[in-house]
Scaffold this active site. Structure first.
Site: not given
Lengths: 93, 157
Positions: B37-39, B44
């Site tokens: 989800g990140h990203f 990151i």
């Protein structure tokens, strides 16, 4: 006590964004000024640094919780300043 | 480092004898569910987890100072600065210095470096409280072994 009060009041005003002229020696930090426990940590840190002492917050909290003391004894500012003066005196004794 | 389960520290490198500073390391993994989800497609390390890594670094120092008698809980984050993207594979050096230990709280200055360059920093404060009921202390002591925390020096048997 007056210079102690001025220092403490300035710390509270700056830390909690409370107008300085609303802070009096009779103010109760929690009941009148609405300072919560997290903000009081910041205030304690600033007081500890300014006066070179260690406010015994845990002891005070315990005494209040045990019914051995009232919050007024420690958190009305004139009383808080008297405690600070005692701690400063004890340190330099 | 396993950020998906909040294991941010791989190793305690040094604790200075005066118990004022600590140096830890954490290797950002190449793969983690965090990066889903990140990203998506652009992994990151989340800034909040970098702050968590600095908090855990400070936590080990506080535990050393009180010999595992009490547990530090993060209470405030100030002046947090996240200076650059931190990518998978980054080997972070994490540092913390105690600025003040009051009655039931600690204030520390923390930073993380990558290849000697500061990549994030924050002023953190912690409440230092009795251990909660249950197995938490035992689990933390077990983790301490895994991160090479010097238990012989800073924990009572």
């Amino acid at each position: 006590m007056s210079s102690t009060f001025d220092t403490v009041a300035n710390i509270i005003a700056e830390t909690c964004d409370i107008p300085r002229d609303t802070i009096t020696p009779e103010s109760h930090a929690i009941d009148d000024l609405g300072i919560d426990s997290l903000d009081f940590l910041d205030i304690a840190f600033a007081i500890d640094k300014a006066f070179g002492i260690k406010l015994p917050l845990e002891q005070w909290t315990q005494e209040v919780n045990d019914g051995k003391a009232t919050t007024e004894q420690y958190f009305v500012l004139k009383n808080l300043c008297a405690r600070i003066d005692e701690l400063v005196a004890a340190k330099s004794a | 480092m396993r950020p998906e389960v909040f294991k941010m520290i791989d190793r305690v490198v040094t604790i200075d004898p005066s118990l004022d500073t600590i140096h830890c390391q954490g290797l950002v993994p190449q793969e983690s569910s965090i990066f889903e989800g990140h990203f998506p497609g652009h992994p990151i390390m989340p800034g909040v987890l970098l702050i968590e890594a600095m908090a855990q670094t400070t936590g080990w120092l506080v535990l050393a100072r009180n010999r595992f008698e009490r547990m530090p809980f993060l209470a405030s984050v100030k002046e947090a600065k996240l200076r650059t993207f931190v990518l998978p594979g980054a080997n972070l050096d994490l540092y913390s210095r105690i600025e003040h230990e009051g009655s039931g709280y600690v204030v520390a200055k923390t930073e993380a470096k990558l290849d000697g360059k500061q990549i994030c920093s924050a002023d953190l404060s912690f409440r230092v409280l009795p251990w909660p009921e249950g197995k938490m202390k035992a689990v933390v002591l077990k983790v301490a072994e895994h991160v090479s925390f010097p238990l012989a020096d800073y924990a009572d048997a």
